[in-house]
Design a protein around this motif. Structure first.
Motif, mmCIF file in Angstrom:
data_model
loop_
_atom_site.group_PDB
_atom_site.id
_atom_site.type_symbol
_atom_site.label_atom_id
_atom_site.label_comp_id
_atom_site.label_asym_id
_atom_site.label_seq_id
_atom_site.Cartn_x
_atom_site.Cartn_y
_atom_site.Cartn_z
ATOM 1 N N THR A 27 0.831 -1.203 0.000
ATOM 2 C CA THR A 27 0.000 0.000 0.000
ATOM 3 C C THR A 27 0.866 1.254 0.000
ATOM 4 O O THR A 27 0.583 2.208 -0.741
ATOM 5 C CB THR A 27 -0.971 -0.005 1.195
ATOM 6 O OG1 THR A 27 -1.796 -1.170 1.105
ATOM 7 C CG2 THR A 27 -1.845 1.231 1.211
ATOM 8 N N ASP A 31 0.654 3.699 -3.091
ATOM 9 C CA ASP A 31 0.305 5.111 -2.916
ATOM 10 C C ASP A 31 1.378 6.031 -3.485
ATOM 11 O O ASP A 31 1.094 7.151 -3.891
ATOM 12 C CB ASP A 31 0.073 5.428 -1.437
ATOM 13 C CG ASP A 31 -1.236 4.877 -0.912
ATOM 14 O OD1 ASP A 31 -2.136 4.569 -1.727
ATOM 15 O OD2 ASP A 31 -1.356 4.729 0.323
ATOM 16 N N GLN A 38 0.893 -1.742 -7.026
ATOM 17 C CA GLN A 38 -0.538 -1.573 -7.278
ATOM 18 C C GLN A 38 -1.126 -2.853 -7.860
ATOM 19 O O GLN A 38 -2.203 -3.289 -7.456
ATOM 20 C CB GLN A 38 -0.765 -0.395 -8.223
ATOM 21 C CG GLN A 38 -0.395 0.930 -7.601
ATOM 22 C CD GLN A 38 -0.305 2.055 -8.600
ATOM 23 O OE1 GLN A 38 -0.199 1.840 -9.803
ATOM 24 N NE2 GLN A 38 -0.328 3.285 -8.102
#
Length: 96
Positions: A27, A31, A38
């Protein structure tokens, strides 16, 4: 699995998995815009069996990776989108 990843993973075979930590790290990387992270989040939430399936979250991560040109994510999204390519292209233009 590419050869570099396989060489890195071989010493880890048989070690305990820490899925929550993996999701946390993926994550953070996702991000930050890392397409492979991803994609991995999309995979984990869609079909890995490591966490309960969450298809909206999976598709959101897969679309982010696909919009960066990560081909495997685009294919995965194509298969997971009932409307197929037309819906994928429409969704790719609206990813935040």
């Amino acid at each position: 699995m590419d050869s570099t990843l396989r060489r890195l993973a071989l010493p880890l075979i048989g070690t305990p998995k820490d899925v929550p930590a993996a999701i946390e790290w993926y994550t953070c990387a996702g991000d930050a815009g890392r397409a492979k992270a991803q994609y991995m989040l999309g995979y984990l939430y869609s079909s890995s069996g490591a966490v309960p399936a969450d298809y909206p979250t999976a598709n959101r991560w897969l679309l982010k990776a696909a919009t960066q040109g990560y081909a495997v994510a685009a294919l995965e999204t194509l298969y997971s989108t009932p409307q197929g390519l037309g819906q994928l292209l429409a969704d790719m233009t609206s990813v935040p």
